[in-house]
Design a protein around this motif. Structure first.
Motif, PDB file in Angstrom:
ATOM      1  N   ALA A  91       0.331  -0.702   0.198  1.00  0.00           N
ATOM      2  CA  ALA A  91       0.057  -0.064   0.391  1.00  0.00           C
ATOM      3  C   ALA A  91       0.797   0.975   0.146  1.00  0.00           C
ATOM      4  O   ALA A  91       0.260   1.950  -0.146  1.00  0.00           O
ATOM      5  CB  ALA A  91      -1.061   0.159   1.122  1.00  0.00           C
TER       6      ALA A  91
ATOM      7  N   LYS B 164       0.489   4.606  -2.475  1.00  0.00           N
ATOM      8  CA  LYS B 164       0.911   6.119  -0.816  1.00  0.00           C
ATOM      9  C   LYS B 164       0.416   7.719  -1.576  1.00  0.00           C
ATOM     10  O   LYS B 164      -0.376   8.285  -1.629  1.00  0.00           O
ATOM     11  CB  LYS B 164       0.322   6.218  -0.310  1.00  0.00           C
ATOM     12  CG  LYS B 164       2.575   6.837  -0.040  1.00  0.00           C
ATOM     13  CD  LYS B 164       3.030   6.284   1.142  1.00  0.00           C
ATOM     14  CE  LYS B 164       3.907   6.806   1.052  1.00  0.00           C
ATOM     15  NZ  LYS B 164       5.393   6.670   2.676  1.00  0.00           N
TER      16      LYS B 164
ATOM     17  N   TYR C 166      -8.511   4.394  -3.213  1.00  0.00           N
ATOM     18  CA  TYR C 166      -9.634   3.872  -2.396  1.00  0.00           C
ATOM     19  C   TYR C 166     -10.829   3.416  -3.321  1.00  0.00           C
ATOM     20  O   TYR C 166     -11.034   3.086  -4.118  1.00  0.00           O
ATOM     21  CB  TYR C 166      -9.744   5.623  -1.714  1.00  0.00           C
ATOM     22  CG  TYR C 166     -11.369   4.870  -0.931  1.00  0.00           C
ATOM     23  CD1 TYR C 166     -11.213   5.007   0.071  1.00  0.00           C
ATOM     24  CD2 TYR C 166     -12.762   5.339  -1.463  1.00  0.00           C
ATOM     25  CE1 TYR C 166     -12.286   4.979   1.299  1.00  0.00           C
ATOM     26  CE2 TYR C 166     -13.569   4.532  -0.523  1.00  0.00           C
ATOM     27  CZ  TYR C 166     -13.362   4.629   0.609  1.00  0.00           C
ATOM     28  OH  TYR C 166     -14.797   3.887   1.999  1.00  0.00           O
TER      29      TYR C 166
ATOM     30  N   ASN D 291      -3.962   6.323   4.433  1.00  0.00           N
ATOM     31  CA  ASN D 291      -3.613   4.808   4.660  1.00  0.00           C
ATOM     32  C   ASN D 291      -3.111   4.989   6.791  1.00  0.00           C
ATOM     33  O   ASN D 291      -2.890   5.927   6.889  1.00  0.00           O
ATOM     34  CB  ASN D 291      -2.203   4.332   4.454  1.00  0.00           C
ATOM     35  CG  ASN D 291      -2.134   4.202   2.806  1.00  0.00           C
ATOM     36  OD1 ASN D 291      -3.859   3.644   2.442  1.00  0.00           O
ATOM     37  ND2 ASN D 291      -1.632   4.889   1.590  1.00  0.00           N
TER      38      ASN D 291
ATOM     39  N   TYR E 116       1.592  -0.709   6.432  1.00  0.00           N
ATOM     40  CA  TYR E 116       0.386  -0.166   6.288  1.00  0.00           C
ATOM     41  C   TYR E 116      -0.315  -0.999   6.363  1.00  0.00           C
ATOM     42  O   TYR E 116      -0.538  -2.211   6.458  1.00  0.00           O
ATOM     43  CB  TYR E 116       0.819   0.531   4.551  1.00  0.00           C
ATOM     44  CG  TYR E 116       1.173   1.173   4.576  1.00  0.00           C
ATOM     45  CD1 TYR E 116       0.846   2.881   4.573  1.00  0.00           C
ATOM     46  CD2 TYR E 116       2.617   1.460   4.646  1.00  0.00           C
ATOM     47  CE1 TYR E 116       1.556   3.895   3.888  1.00  0.00           C
ATOM     48  CE2 TYR E 116       2.995   2.651   4.207  1.00  0.00           C
ATOM     49  CZ  TYR E 116       2.435   3.671   3.857  1.00  0.00           C
ATOM     50  OH  TYR E 116       3.311   4.764   4.332  1.00  0.00           O
TER      51      TYR E 116
ATOM     52  N   LYS F 204      -5.226  -2.711   6.987  1.00  0.00           N
ATOM     53  CA  LYS F 204      -5.966  -2.549   6.081  1.00  0.00           C
ATOM     54  C   LYS F 204      -7.436  -2.651   7.053  1.00  0.00           C
ATOM     55  O   LYS F 204      -7.335  -3.089   8.083  1.00  0.00           O
ATOM     56  CB  LYS F 204      -5.996  -3.822   4.884  1.00  0.00           C
ATOM     57  CG  LYS F 204      -4.972  -3.189   3.854  1.00  0.00           C
ATOM     58  CD  LYS F 204      -5.371  -4.949   3.384  1.00  0.00           C
ATOM     59  CE  LYS F 204      -4.538  -4.988   1.768  1.00  0.00           C
ATOM     60  NZ  LYS F 204      -4.564  -5.511   0.959  1.00  0.00           N
TER      61      LYS F 204
END
Length: 218
Positions: A42, A46, A54, A151, A204, A206
């Protein structure tokens, strides 16, 4: 950074120097590099725009515009099954799609006998709640919300739980993630290594991840 977190970090640095030998440090370094390769994808994304990164999810509220067509603009909420309902084309599957992908899907559907040149534009006007759980040896266990359009990193998530407590094993933080096949994957991260090295790549997270900080054996 939270004052409590700074104090805890200082204490752990002292413990690390007292109890860790070179072999232990090397092993944890290898573990950390492996996890970064798995969980920082991710981070590559970024810098991209929101429309590229997104992915829509149930309960997102969208504003759909198509030029000067009389049925639009229209506000629609993504349903639990990941679809939205629009004039003429009814249900459209958008869950897990980016805004760019969704605009193209809707454009193609309206080109098929409805509008000559549909100029589809979509905005998110209300985001669904995204969160992770931070459990174990932190000062405030519980949910940490992922800010819209951002994020969430492991460092920010633990900071959102008011930092590690004095019993935490910062070298063995676990990230638990539900995969698409329904199985839970558990990944071990040397969080102290991330904190000690300013140039280290953060992890990162989720939506739906669980972070568990175990108790130190020392």
């Amino acid at each position: 950074m939270n004052k409590k977190l700074l104090i805890v970090i200082s204490l752990f640095l002292s413990l690390h120097s007292a109890f860790s030998d070179s072999t232990f440090r090397n092993n944890n370094s290898a573990i950390k590099k492996m996890q970064v390769s798995q969980l920082t994808s991710a981070g590559i994304e970024k810098e991209k725009s929101l429309k590229q990164i997104y992915k829509l999810m149930p309960m997102d509220l969208l504003r759909v515009e198509i030029g000067e067509e009389p049925e639009f603009p229209k506000e629609v909420r993504v349903a639990a099954d990941g679809t939205v309902s629009l004039p003429h084309i009814r249900k459209v599957a958008v869950g897990g799609k980016t805004l760019y992908e969704t605009e193209k899907i809707i454009t193609d559907l309206y080109l098929d006998g409805y509008y000559i040149d549909p100029q589809v534009q979509i905005q998110i006007i209300e985001y669904a709640e995204r969160k992770v759980q931070v459990l174990g040896q932190v000062n405030k266990p519980g949910n940490v919300l992922i800010p819209p359009e951002e994020n969430l990193t492991l460092t920010k998530a633990i900071s959102g739980a008011e930092g590690l407590n004095l019993r935490a094993d910062s070298h063995a933080v676990q990230i638990r993630r539900l995969n698409t096949d329904g199985k839970i994957e558990v990944v071990k991260v040397d969080f102290m290594s991330i904190l000690k090295k300013p140039d280290s790549e953060d992890i990162y997270l989720k939506n739906g991840d669980t972070i568990f900080v175990p108790e130190s054996i020392f």
